[in-house]
Design a protein around this motif. Structure first.
Motif, short mmCIF file in Angstrom:
data_model
loop_
_atom_site.label_atom_id
_atom_site.label_comp_id
_atom_site.label_asym_id
_atom_site.label_seq_id
_atom_site.Cartn_x
_atom_site.Cartn_y
_atom_site.Cartn_z
N ARG A 1 59.90 9.53 0.93
CA ARG A 1 60.22 10.65 0.81
C ARG A 1 59.97 11.43 2.25
N GLU A 2 58.95 10.93 3.00
CA GLU A 2 58.92 11.39 4.20
C GLU A 2 59.94 11.21 5.06
N ALA A 3 60.59 9.96 5.22
CA ALA A 3 61.85 9.65 5.83
C ALA A 3 63.03 10.51 5.74
N VAL A 4 63.21 11.01 4.17
CA VAL A 4 64.39 11.59 4.15
C VAL A 4 63.97 12.98 4.04
N GLY A 5 62.69 13.38 4.23
CA GLY A 5 62.54 14.91 4.33
C GLY A 5 62.76 15.51 5.71
N ASN A 6 62.95 14.69 6.63
CA ASN A 6 63.20 15.04 7.96
C ASN A 6 64.40 15.83 7.76
N ARG A 7 64.81 16.92 8.70
CA ARG A 7 66.09 17.38 8.84
C ARG A 7 67.03 16.74 9.38
N TRP A 8 68.34 16.38 8.97
CA TRP A 8 69.39 15.53 9.70
C TRP A 8 70.27 16.44 10.82
#
Ligand SMILES: C[S@@+](CC[C@H](N)C(=O)[O-])C[C@H]1O[C@@H](n2cnc3c(N)ncnc32)[C@H](O)[C@@H]1O
Length: 232
Positions: free
Chosen positions: A132-139
């Motif tokens: 969840r933290e990894a994909v929570g970052n803005r791309w």
């Protein structure tokens, strides 16, 4: 490509060239330039080389890529959002004298992240806290982020966003579309059981948010950020 105001670039790199469709167009647009397609997928490079063209295909990972020849243009479409840390990446590429274009807003959408946070039984999260933290970052950042990085050394800077309405067909059309693009980081990060739960709940939410039109098509809005910048 039409927004790049250069007549005679000498060396053009297509970063993340995939199967080479854009690199071949670059070769047609600037027939006198050397065109090099770079990608970190050997399968993509093999596919690119299968169609005859004068483009040179090279393996390279943008995380640490360095050009052999000094580039006149760095062109990149639908790639940079997959490479992390734009605060480091953009100035590094920019220092190589780029003119480029980049798309925005890939990676899991808000609904995809919400589903990970509360889509399990009884509103529980799905998968690990790390995922969840990894994909929570803005791309991709907002346009002003790239403006601030590029403007101090630019003689020409053109930044714009476009929201496309993809017209998709078939059942669960949005789910099918995102499965091969922005959803991959989530699907790859879940075990088989969680992936099934996630897909089912996300499918339900997507179909509610993007209902089918009277003719059966589904409209999926997709925003892209572009910029063309020329170094001073
Ligand atoms: C959506 S495709 C775009 C292909 C092409 N630019 C186009 O517009 O048709 C994304 C490509 O970026 C490549 N890619 C992703 N991360 C990369 C990286 N770190 N370094 C080099 N290529 C990368 C993938 O292998 C894939 O071919």
């Amino acid at each position: 490509m039409g927004r790049i105001p250069l007549e005679n670039p000498r060396v053009i790199y297509d970063l993340g060239c995939g199967s080479g469709n854009v690199a071949r167009l670059l070769a047609d647009r600037w027939p006198a330039a050397d065109i090099v397609g770079v990608d970190n997928s050997p399968e993509m490079l093999t596919e690119a080389a299968d169609s005859p063209s004068r483009v040179r295909w090279e393996y390279g990972d943008l995380a640490d890529w360095k050009p052999d020849a000094s580039p006149s243009v760095l062109y990149s479409n639908a790639v940079i959002q997959w490479v992390p840390d734009h605060q480091e990446l953009i100035p590094r590429l920019w220092a190589m004298l780029p003119v480029w274009r980049m798309p925005g807003c890939a990676g899991p959408d808000e609904l995809g992240r919400e589903t990970l946070a509360d889509g399990g039984t009884g509103g529980k999260p799905i998968g690990s806290a790390e995922l969840r933290e990894a994909v929570g970052n803005r791309w991709v950042q907002d346009p002003d982020f790239y403006y601030d990085l590029l403007a101090p050394n630019a003689t020409h800077l053109d930044v714009w966003t476009t929201e496309y309405q993809h017209v998709l067909t078939g059942d669960d059309a949005v789910l099918e579309w995102v499965t091969s693009t922005g959803l991959r980081p989530i699907l790859n990060g879940l075990n088989d059981a969680d992936r099934d739960v996630y897909r089912e709940e996300y499918r339900r939410r997507l179909n509610r948010q993007y209902p089918r039109r009277a003719d059966g098509a589904t409209l999926y809005p997709f925003q892209r950020l572009f910029f063309v910048a020329i170094r001073a």
